[in-house]
Design a protein around this motif. Structure first.
Motif, PDB file in Angstrom:
ATOM      1  N   UNK A  82     -23.613  12.207  15.204  1.00  0.00           N
ATOM      2  CA  UNK A  82     -22.191  12.322  15.535  1.00  0.00           C
ATOM      3  C   UNK A  82     -22.000  13.164  16.798  1.00  0.00           C
ATOM      4  N   UNK A  86     -20.375  11.907  20.378  1.00  0.00           N
ATOM      5  CA  UNK A  86     -19.201  12.495  21.039  1.00  0.00           C
ATOM      6  C   UNK A  86     -19.562  13.058  22.409  1.00  0.00           C
ATOM      7  N   UNK A  87     -20.765  13.595  22.538  1.00  0.00           N
ATOM      8  CA  UNK A  87     -21.220  14.057  23.846  1.00  0.00           C
ATOM      9  C   UNK A  87     -21.298  12.866  24.795  1.00  0.00           C
ATOM     10  N   UNK A  89     -19.515  10.194  24.580  1.00  0.00           N
ATOM     11  CA  UNK A  89     -18.140   9.795  24.887  1.00  0.00           C
ATOM     12  C   UNK A  89     -17.630  10.586  26.097  1.00  0.00           C
ATOM     13  N   UNK A  90     -17.889  11.890  26.080  1.00  0.00           N
ATOM     14  CA  UNK A  90     -17.471  12.745  27.195  1.00  0.00           C
ATOM     15  C   UNK A  90     -18.211  12.338  28.470  1.00  0.00           C
TER      16      UNK A  90
ATOM     17  N   UNK B 124     -12.324  14.933  24.738  1.00  0.00           N
ATOM     18  CA  UNK B 124     -13.475  15.689  24.225  1.00  0.00           C
ATOM     19  C   UNK B 124     -13.504  17.045  24.910  1.00  0.00           C
ATOM     20  N   UNK B 140     -17.561  21.481  19.548  1.00  0.00           N
ATOM     21  CA  UNK B 140     -17.123  20.224  20.165  1.00  0.00           C
ATOM     22  C   UNK B 140     -15.928  19.709  19.375  1.00  0.00           C
ATOM     23  N   UNK B 142     -13.632  16.380  19.402  1.00  0.00           N
ATOM     24  CA  UNK B 142     -13.388  15.044  19.945  1.00  0.00           C
ATOM     25  C   UNK B 142     -12.202  14.454  19.208  1.00  0.00           C
ATOM     26  N   UNK B 149     -13.162  14.596  15.356  1.00  0.00           N
ATOM     27  CA  UNK B 149     -14.475  15.158  15.017  1.00  0.00           C
ATOM     28  C   UNK B 149     -14.585  16.582  15.546  1.00  0.00           C
TER      29      UNK B 149
END
Lengths: 100, 187
Positions: A82, A86-87, A89-90, B124, B140, B142, B149
């Motif tokens: 996960x 998300x990393x 996505x950035x 994010x 983090x 998001x 998240x």
């Protein structure tokens, strides 16, 4: 001579009353011996049963540890997946913004 | 009047308590029970140091992914993830994550990356807590239209190792983290 021997035998073999409490002591000793035999008879099966119980509990404990370990492993992989998603996505947003 | 003073004092103490705790690399994550109820899918992962050690024993050193994971978790003392997927847009509000954002405004945390994709609506924010030259905590957040998240990783984090998990993600080095502007609270 024969009369003397007979008299001596009669004297030696005359009925004698047991001392007081003799019957009780004998019966107590008999009961004690029976209990001891019973204990001895169950000692080995009881030992085997205890050993089996111990082995089962150790096995269950190891299984439980294994389950928890595998569950923790699965959770780590999911958490990092996960995080990476998300990393990423950035990263994609940054890359699109910079036009690369 | 007296009651309001006591209330104010109590509130101040409570806030100072929160502020003190916020200086830690481990975030105090809210309960999020409302979001759990609303979500079509939710992930709640809480791994403390003992669980990380235990899990490490079940990672196969011969498997490349497991080996990479083992490298990443080496030095970590906690991984906390809350992730919610919803069946419709805007199922959660920004206020739901205010408590988390508030902790990230405290000294020690620096915003490493902030991205906003207007097209997809995905935002994010990546924060790190640095001690010396080492990252000792990462957070983090998001937020996407149908997904929220929050990740909090506590411990000595090597972002390069984290990147190697998939092998294609690159984030600025820790030098950027130390020079990043202080994060601002989002409303």
């Amino acid at each position: 001579m024969t009369d003397d021997l007979e008299a001596a035998l009669r004297a030696a073999l005359r009925p004698v009353d047991p001392p007081e409490g003799f019957t009780g002591r004998v019966m107590a000793r008999v009961a004690s011996a029976q209990r001891h035999r019973l204990r001895a008879r169950w000692r080995i099966p009881a030992g085997i049963a205890a050993a089996v119980l111990l082995a089962i509990s150790i096995y269950l404990h190891i299984q439980q540890q294994r389950r928890e370990g595998l569950e923790a492993r699965r959770a780590i992989v999911e958490a990092l997946r996960l995080t990476d998603e998300k990393l990423d996505l950035a990263y994609q947003t940054v890359r699109e913004a910079s036009g690369t | 009047m007296k009651l309001s003073c006591i209330g104010w004092l109590f509130g101040s103490l409570l806030l100072s308590g929160v502020a003190c705790r916020a200086a830690e690399p481990r975030l105090v994550l809210p309960d999020f029970s409302d979001l759990t109820k609303k979500a079509s899918q939710s992930v709640n992962i809480t791994l403390d140091s003992s669980l990380l050690v235990m899990a490490g024993k079940f990672l196969d050193g011969d498997d490349p992914q497991d080996a990479a994971v083992r490298e990443v978790i080496k030095g970590l003392s906690g991984i906390y993830v809350r992730s919610y997927t919803f069946g419709e847009d805007n199922a959660y509000r920004q206020s739901d994550i205010d408590a988390v954002n508030a902790q990230l405004t405290s000294p020690g945390w620096s915003r490493l990356v902030q991205t906003k994709d207007r097209k997809s609506g995905a935002n994010v924010d990546i924060y790190v807590m640095v001690a010396g030259e080492k990252a000792i905590g990462m957070a983090l957040i998001a937020s996407e239209p149908r997904e929220l998240t929050i990740v909090n990783i506590v411990g000595s984090i090597d972002l390069d190792k984290l990147r190697k998990l998939e092998g294609h993600f690159g984030v600025p080095g820790l030098d950027a983290a130390t020079t990043a502007s202080p994060p601002s609270k989002q409303k």
